[in-house]
Every structure is written in C-alpha cells, then in structure tokens.
Design an enzyme around this catalytic site. Structure first.
Site, PDB file in Angstrom:
ATOM      1  N   LYS A   1       0.845  -1.196   0.000  1.00  0.00           N
ATOM      2  CA  LYS A   1       0.000   0.000   0.000  1.00  0.00           C
ATOM      3  C   LYS A   1       0.873   1.236   0.000  1.00  0.00           C
ATOM      4  CE  LYS A   1       0.681   1.201   4.575  1.00  0.00           C
ATOM      5  NZ  LYS A   1       1.427   2.425   4.995  1.00  0.00           N
TER       6      LYS A   1
ATOM      7  N   GLY B   1       7.482   1.591   4.773  1.00  0.00           N
ATOM      8  CA  GLY B   1       6.207   2.279   4.921  1.00  0.00           C
ATOM      9  C   GLY B   1       5.166   1.804   3.927  1.00  0.00           C
TER      10      GLY B   1
ATOM     11  N   PRO C   1       9.893  -4.312  -0.069  1.00  0.00           N
ATOM     12  CA  PRO C   1      11.004  -4.098   0.874  1.00  0.00           C
ATOM     13  C   PRO C   1      10.524  -3.829   2.290  1.00  0.00           C
ATOM     14  CG  PRO C   1      10.676  -2.178  -0.530  1.00  0.00           C
ATOM     15  CD  PRO C   1       9.780  -3.236  -1.069  1.00  0.00           C
TER      16      PRO C   1
ATOM     17  N   ASP D   1      -2.226  -2.303  10.594  1.00  0.00           N
ATOM     18  CA  ASP D   1      -2.603  -2.227   9.184  1.00  0.00           C
ATOM     19  C   ASP D   1      -3.237  -3.515   8.657  1.00  0.00           C
ATOM     20  OD1 ASP D   1      -1.554   0.309   9.185  1.00  0.00           O
ATOM     21  OD2 ASP D   1       0.261  -0.205   8.063  1.00  0.00           O
TER      22      ASP D   1
END
Length: 284
Positions: free
Chosen positions: A12, A99, A95, A137
């Site tokens: 995302k 974030g 990765p 999340d």
C-alpha cells in the site's frame, strides 16, 4: 484441498498522512488514505498434518524466524484450535522498513489463505480480530479496498462511488536505508496537531491532497529520504514519503529516464488497484 500457491500480498501507499493528536496512552491519532498497489509478495501454502508451521524463503530475502507470516498462522491456530499445520513458501518482493505495509499484507494474506486451506470458514470480522493483534494495518488488507483511515488506524472507510480513486501510475523509490516507525513517532519534532479533514476534502484533489507529517522527521533521521525526493524532483516528479518511510513515490504522468539513482535503491513503476486480489476470500 492440499495447497494454495501464488497467493498475492499487495503493498500500500499512504497518499497523505496527517497526525491530528495523541491519546493519553501514547497512541497517535491519524488521518490517511491507504491505497493498494500492484507491488506484491507471493506466498505458497502446503498443508501439513502434524500441526507444525514451517516457512521457506524462496528468493533469498531472509525473513526473521518469527515474522508476521509465521505469527499470523500460529495466531489463527490458537484462535480456532485448528490442529492442521502448513509449510509456507515466501517470495518476498516488497522491501522492509519502507512504509508500504509489506509485513501486514503478508499477515492478512496468510490469514485468508489458511482460513481456506484449513477449511475454517471464519468470517472476515473474526479474521480482523486476530489480525489487529498482529499489526494495526492488517485489518485494512483484510477488508481489501482503498480506504480513508482514522483514529489509531482502526476506523476504516472504503473509498467508493464518487470517492473511488482514478487509475494512476506511480514511481516508487525505496532507498537503501530503512526507517523504524518507533523512532519517528517518538520524536519531539513530530507535528501532532494537523487540522481535521474529510473524505470530501480529499476527493476534491485526490493525488495532490495533504502531506505526510512524518516526512520532516524521517528526512532528519534518514537523509536518503530527502535524496530520493530530490531525485524525483530532478526527474520532473513531485514526490512524498509513504507511511513512516523510507520509500517515496510520485504519480507518473509520462515515462521518464530513470537514471542517476544509487545502485542500492529499488525503483518500480506501479499501478493502483481498485480491490485486493483476494477480495471475497472470506465472507462478511
């Protein structure tokens, strides 16, 4: 069913991220839009009859022994009393410390896949109750739609109808250095008083809306974030950081020559997704 292979776990981007306050318990209050993109990991699940959870890194990107994939599988076992196990092969592409939610997405796809492989038939809210214990999340990825996110990340409103995001290409740049979320949120320099906004405010501007309040602190802690943003600017793209970084991104209106980037950076042209590829894998 003995196996489920090629299970996607998409990343995302945070199109903006505002910190609007802080609770007495230390949790930060946010406003953000989470958008799914087609940069994704792939997971492979094979049934084990002995109850063990084993994991294999298939492309050499070594994961911690107790990563979110393994923890999600064990949490689902514990919540249901399931005595089946699984061997999980991981093709990691997203990765870490970027974030981009890679670990949370892997956990969500693991819950969805094992719910099927083990024939548990848990509804999505039950999977969310397990997932939120793994990471804030995870429920977003389980719900599977681009969303306006508020509170501590627990208030999730799908962007539908007039608020639905238009198709767009993005250039995502992940510098070699990573960032730990805790170091940013604990900084005294972090702006924590952004004014409140609404979905309608965002819908009027979409990809040009807002900013990432974590970005100034991140640039201080990790100079590569600023270097990546400057690189985008030099190529005619206005970028910003996603989440707590260190990845940055920019909408791409035209193809550019991706030259001059350090060899340890990852550059990828991505498209946004309307829905998660596993949408519908758990009933509501």
């Amino acid at each position: 069913m003995r196996s489920l292979h090629d299970v996607p776990a998409p990343a995302k981007l945070n199109l903006f991220l505002h910190i609007t306050g802080r609770r007495a318990d230390g949790y930060h209050l946010i406003e953000s839009v989470f958008m799914l993109i087609d940069w994704q990991d792939r997971l492979h699940f094979d049934l084990r009859a002995d109850g063990r959870i084993t994991r294999e890194d298939l492309i050499g990107m070594r994961l911690p022994d107790d990563d979110l994939i393994t923890r999600a599988a064990r949490a689902l076992q514990a919540a249901t009393g399931c005595r089946a196990g699984a061997h999980i092969g991981v093709e990691k592409s997203i990765p870490a410390q970027a974030g981009m939610g890679g670990g949370s997405s892997d956990a969500a796809s693991t819950l969805l896949a094992l719910n099927r492989l083990w024939m548990l038939d848990l509804p999505r809210p039950a999977l969310e109750a397990i997932g939120v214990q793994l990471g804030a999340d995870v429920p977003f990825f389980l719900r599977g739609r681009n969303a306006w996110v508020e509170g501590i990340g627990d208030i999730i409103t799908p962007l539908e109808g007039a608020q639905q995001l238009p198709p767009q290409r993005f250039l995502v740049v992940k510098p070699g250095a990573g960032l730990e979320t805790k170091s940013i949120f604990s900084s005294a320099a972090l702006k924590r008083d952004s004014g409140r906004a609404t979905i309608l405010d965002f819908a009027a501007m979409h990809y040009d809306y807002g900013q990432n309040n974590l970005q100034p602190v991140a640039q201080t802690l990790c100079p590569d974030v600023k270097k990546a943003l400057d690189w985008l600017e030099a190529h005619g793209l206005h970028g910003r950081m996603t989440g707590s970084g260190s990845a940055v991104f920019a909408p791409m209106m035209q193809t550019i020559e991706m030259t001059g980037a350090p060899s340890d950076w990852m550059l990828k042209v991505c498209h946004n997704l309307d829905v998660h590829p596993l949408q519908g894998w758990a009933r509501d």
